[in-house]
Motif scaffolding. Structure first.
Motif, PDB file in Angstrom:
ATOM      1  N   ILE A 267       0.878  -1.168   0.000  1.00 28.53           N
ATOM      2  CA  ILE A 267       0.000   0.000   0.000  1.00 28.53           C
ATOM      3  C   ILE A 267       0.914   1.216   0.000  1.00 28.53           C
ATOM      4  O   ILE A 267       1.747   1.364   0.897  1.00 28.53           O
ATOM      5  N   GLU A 268       0.787   2.062  -1.013  1.00 32.97           N
ATOM      6  CA  GLU A 268       1.649   3.236  -1.108  1.00 32.97           C
ATOM      7  C   GLU A 268       0.877   4.484  -0.725  1.00 32.97           C
ATOM      8  O   GLU A 268      -0.299   4.627  -1.025  1.00 32.97           O
ATOM      9  N   ARG A 269       1.587   5.376  -0.061  1.00 31.49           N
ATOM     10  CA  ARG A 269       1.009   6.670   0.308  1.00 31.49           C
ATOM     11  C   ARG A 269       2.025   7.720  -0.112  1.00 31.49           C
ATOM     12  O   ARG A 269       3.095   7.795   0.460  1.00 31.49           O
ATOM     13  N   GLY A 270       1.675   8.494  -1.110  1.00 33.08           N
ATOM     14  CA  GLY A 270       2.623   9.477  -1.619  1.00 33.08           C
ATOM     15  C   GLY A 270       3.805   8.787  -2.269  1.00 33.08           C
ATOM     16  O   GLY A 270       3.654   7.914  -3.096  1.00 33.08           O
ATOM     17  N   SER A 271       4.993   9.156  -1.837  1.00 26.64           N
ATOM     18  CA  SER A 271       6.187   8.576  -2.449  1.00 26.64           C
ATOM     19  C   SER A 271       6.805   7.468  -1.605  1.00 26.64           C
ATOM     20  O   SER A 271       7.895   7.003  -1.888  1.00 26.64           O
ATOM     21  N   SER A 272       6.099   7.036  -0.547  1.00 27.92           N
ATOM     22  CA  SER A 272       6.660   5.972   0.283  1.00 27.92           C
ATOM     23  C   SER A 272       5.631   4.880   0.555  1.00 27.92           C
ATOM     24  O   SER A 272       4.435   5.093   0.427  1.00 27.92           O
ATOM     25  N   ALA A 273       6.127   3.719   0.930  1.00 23.63           N
ATOM     26  CA  ALA A 273       5.235   2.604   1.257  1.00 23.63           C
ATOM     27  C   ALA A 273       4.605   2.854   2.626  1.00 23.63           C
ATOM     28  O   ALA A 273       5.268   3.271   3.558  1.00 23.63           O
ATOM     29  N   ALA A 274       3.302   2.605   2.726  1.00 23.18           N
ATOM     30  CA  ALA A 274       2.591   2.819   3.986  1.00 23.18           C
ATOM     31  C   ALA A 274       2.251   1.507   4.672  1.00 23.18           C
ATOM     32  O   ALA A 274       1.865   1.500   5.822  1.00 23.18           O
ATOM     33  N   GLY A 275       2.373   0.402   3.980  1.00 25.07           N
ATOM     34  CA  GLY A 275       2.047  -0.880   4.584  1.00 25.07           C
ATOM     35  C   GLY A 275       2.070  -1.990   3.560  1.00 25.07           C
ATOM     36  O   GLY A 275       2.287  -1.762   2.379  1.00 25.07           O
ATOM     37  N   GLY A 276       1.830  -3.200   4.038  1.00 23.06           N
ATOM     38  CA  GLY A 276       1.850  -4.351   3.159  1.00 23.06           C
ATOM     39  C   GLY A 276       0.595  -5.188   3.301  1.00 23.06           C
ATOM     40  O   GLY A 276      -0.121  -5.091   4.294  1.00 23.06           O
ATOM     41  N   ILE A 277       0.328  -5.986   2.282  1.00 19.57           N
ATOM     42  CA  ILE A 277      -0.788  -6.938   2.292  1.00 19.57           C
ATOM     43  C   ILE A 277      -0.154  -8.323   2.270  1.00 19.57           C
ATOM     44  O   ILE A 277       0.676  -8.618   1.408  1.00 19.57           O
ATOM     45  N   TYR A 278      -0.549  -9.152   3.224  1.00 21.33           N
ATOM     46  CA  TYR A 278       0.043 -10.471   3.387  1.00 21.33           C
ATOM     47  C   TYR A 278      -0.998 -11.562   3.189  1.00 21.33           C
ATOM     48  O   TYR A 278      -2.185 -11.334   3.394  1.00 21.33           O
ATOM     49  N   ALA A 279      -0.537 -12.744   2.800  1.00 24.47           N
ATOM     50  CA  ALA A 279      -1.424 -13.910   2.666  1.00 24.47           C
ATOM     51  C   ALA A 279      -0.700 -15.147   3.172  1.00 24.47           C
ATOM     52  O   ALA A 279       0.503 -15.305   2.958  1.00 24.47           O
ATOM     53  N   CYS A 280      -1.449 -16.018   3.839  1.00 28.56           N
ATOM     54  CA  CYS A 280      -0.892 -17.294   4.302  1.00 28.56           C
ATOM     55  C   CYS A 280      -0.904 -18.281   3.127  1.00 28.56           C
ATOM     56  O   CYS A 280      -1.506 -18.024   2.092  1.00 28.56           O
ATOM     57  N   GLY A 281      -0.250 -19.415   3.305  1.00 26.24           N
ATOM     58  CA  GLY A 281      -0.158 -20.410   2.241  1.00 26.24           C
ATOM     59  C   GLY A 281      -1.504 -20.921   1.770  1.00 26.24           C
ATOM     60  O   GLY A 281      -1.755 -21.073   0.571  1.00 26.24           O
ATOM     61  N   THR A 282      -2.418 -21.192   2.701  1.00 25.66           N
ATOM     62  CA  THR A 282      -3.744 -21.695   2.347  1.00 25.66           C
ATOM     63  C   THR A 282      -4.504 -20.685   1.496  1.00 25.66           C
ATOM     64  O   THR A 282      -5.075 -21.029   0.462  1.00 25.66           O
ATOM     65  N   CYS A 283      -4.494 -19.418   1.919  1.00 25.21           N
ATOM     66  CA  CYS A 283      -5.230 -18.386   1.176  1.00 25.21           C
ATOM     67  C   CYS A 283      -4.549 -18.038  -0.143  1.00 25.21           C
ATOM     68  O   CYS A 283      -5.227 -17.716  -1.119  1.00 25.21           O
ATOM     69  N   ARG A 284      -3.216 -18.126  -0.201  1.00 25.69           N
ATOM     70  CA  ARG A 284      -2.532 -17.905  -1.490  1.00 25.69           C
ATOM     71  C   ARG A 284      -2.994 -18.929  -2.500  1.00 25.69           C
ATOM     72  O   ARG A 284      -3.264 -18.599  -3.656  1.00 25.69           O
ATOM     73  N   ALA A 285      -3.131 -20.180  -2.085  1.00 23.55           N
ATOM     74  CA  ALA A 285      -3.595 -21.231  -2.989  1.00 23.55           C
ATOM     75  C   ALA A 285      -5.063 -21.029  -3.347  1.00 23.55           C
ATOM     76  O   ALA A 285      -5.440 -21.126  -4.518  1.00 23.55           O
ATOM     77  N   ARG A 286      -5.887 -20.732  -2.372  1.00 28.10           N
ATOM     78  CA  ARG A 286      -7.322 -20.566  -2.593  1.00 28.10           C
ATOM     79  C   ARG A 286      -7.622 -19.383  -3.514  1.00 28.10           C
ATOM     80  O   ARG A 286      -8.475 -19.467  -4.395  1.00 28.10           O
ATOM     81  N   HIS A 287      -6.912 -18.259  -3.335  1.00 28.03           N
ATOM     82  CA  HIS A 287      -7.179 -17.047  -4.122  1.00 28.03           C
ATOM     83  C   HIS A 287      -6.203 -16.874  -5.284  1.00 28.03           C
ATOM     84  O   HIS A 287      -6.252 -15.876  -5.989  1.00 28.03           O
ATOM     85  N   ARG A 288      -5.332 -17.864  -5.457  1.00 29.13           N
ATOM     86  CA  ARG A 288      -4.363 -17.887  -6.550  1.00 29.13           C
ATOM     87  C   ARG A 288      -3.553 -16.595  -6.644  1.00 29.13           C
ATOM     88  O   ARG A 288      -3.476 -15.969  -7.696  1.00 29.13           O
TER      89      ARG A 288
END
Length: 64
Positions: A21-42
């Motif tokens: 997640i970017e805010r202006g010219s710097s990163a403001a945060g990240g979005i993470y996924a666990c292994g199960t959800c990475r597979a489920r949501h591809r």
């Protein structure tokens, strides 16, 4: 420091960064996924994202 959690199931183990997640010219945060959800949501780790030219990013699966 805040604790990272999976975007879908709130798990806090086996997490991989899948988005920033970017805010202006710097990163403001990240979005993470666990292994199960990475597979489920591809979705794939952000480390597998390739730049394909000026202003273009190609995502190899999942969130766009």
């Amino acid at each position: 420091m805040t604790r990272a959690e999976c975007r879908w199931c709130d798990a806090d183990e086996d997490l991989v960064l899948i988005g920033v997640i970017e805010r202006g010219s710097s990163a403001a945060g990240g979005i993470y996924a666990c292994g199960t959800c990475r597979a489920r949501h591809r979705v794939r780790p952000i480390s597998e994202v390739t730049e394909s030219g000026p202003g273009r990013i190609t995502y190899h699966g999942g969130m766009r």
